[in-house]
Design an enzyme around this catalytic site. Structure first.
Site: not given
Ligand code: SAH
Length: 217
Positions: A64
């Protein structure tokens, strides 16, 4: 870039992107200052790590934008002894920031490759109060509920019911809710059996997968 250049880029990021946009919480700013963001992004993006934007982290996912991390984390009003649930570990950057603010972090990631690399980066930084679990975070983590704070960083069509159920009395849940590509931050606050909701800023997160996620992913 050399380490001193990364450090200067981080200070500029905190000043221009975070403080100037109204985040003044000193504990949050200190936590952000304690985590080197360039170590969490793929090598080819390291020089852009402190830019005012999200960046690719592989597997079609993104880290993000720095301001969004600061905004969501500050809304949680985390206390030192808090137990925090994070959904969507991704590269682990926000996870590491949370580790500087609370006593225990449980972070759920559905993509095993991301969970593994986040784990490696976090171990490298010697943060001992984080547990990364591979699984569907839309179900929360009932084994260790209730949580004082829950932070979800993938977009859901509506707030997943299990997350509200796993919120401690007085706790807060922050998440993006809306359609693919356009959502609002929702801030949920539990007092006893009463749940109130405030709407925050518009955002664009990757879709949540899993049982309470977006149907088409
Ligand atoms: N805070 C993280 C955001 C990553 S993007 C950062 O700054 O790196 C969102 C993340 O949510 C992705 O890695 C995706 O794989 C994960 N995600 C999506 N659906 C999910 C679920 N049901 N359970 C766990 N993780 C999930």
């Amino acid at each position: 870039m050399r380490n001193t250049d990364f450090y200067l880029a981080q200070e500029k990021m905190i000043c221009d992107q975070i403080v100037h946009r109204g985040i003044f919480d000193n504990r949050v700013l200190h936590a952000i200052r304690s985590v080197p963001r360039h170590l969490f992004v793929p090598e080819e993006y390291q020089n852009s790590a402190y830019n005012d934007c999200p960046l690719p982290i592989g597997f079609g996912q993104t880290i993000s934008q720095p301001f969004i991390v600061a905004y969501m984390v500050s809304l949680l009003q985390i206390k030192l002894n808090a137990k925090v649930l994070e959904i969507g570990t991704g590269c682990g950057y926000q996870t590491a920031i949370l580790a500087h603010l609370a006593s225990t972090i449980v972070s759920l990631e559905i993509i095993p490759g991301l969970a593994k690399s986040a784990e490696q980066t976090i171990r490298g930084l010697k943060l001992e109060n984080i547990r990364i679990i591979i699984g569907d975070g839309s179900l929360g983590w009932p084994n260790e509920a209730p949580f004082d704070s829950i932070l979800m960083s993938a977009a859901a069509p509506r707030v997943p019911k299990p997350l509200l159920a796993q919120l401690a009395d007085g706790g807060r849940l922050i998440l993006p809710v809306g359609d693919r590509g356009f959502q609002h931050i929702e801030i949920w606050h539990r007092i006893g059996s009463n749940f109130s909701k405030i709407e925050g800023i518009p955002v664009a997160f990757v879709p949540l997968r899993g049982k309470y996620g977006c149907k088409e992913v």
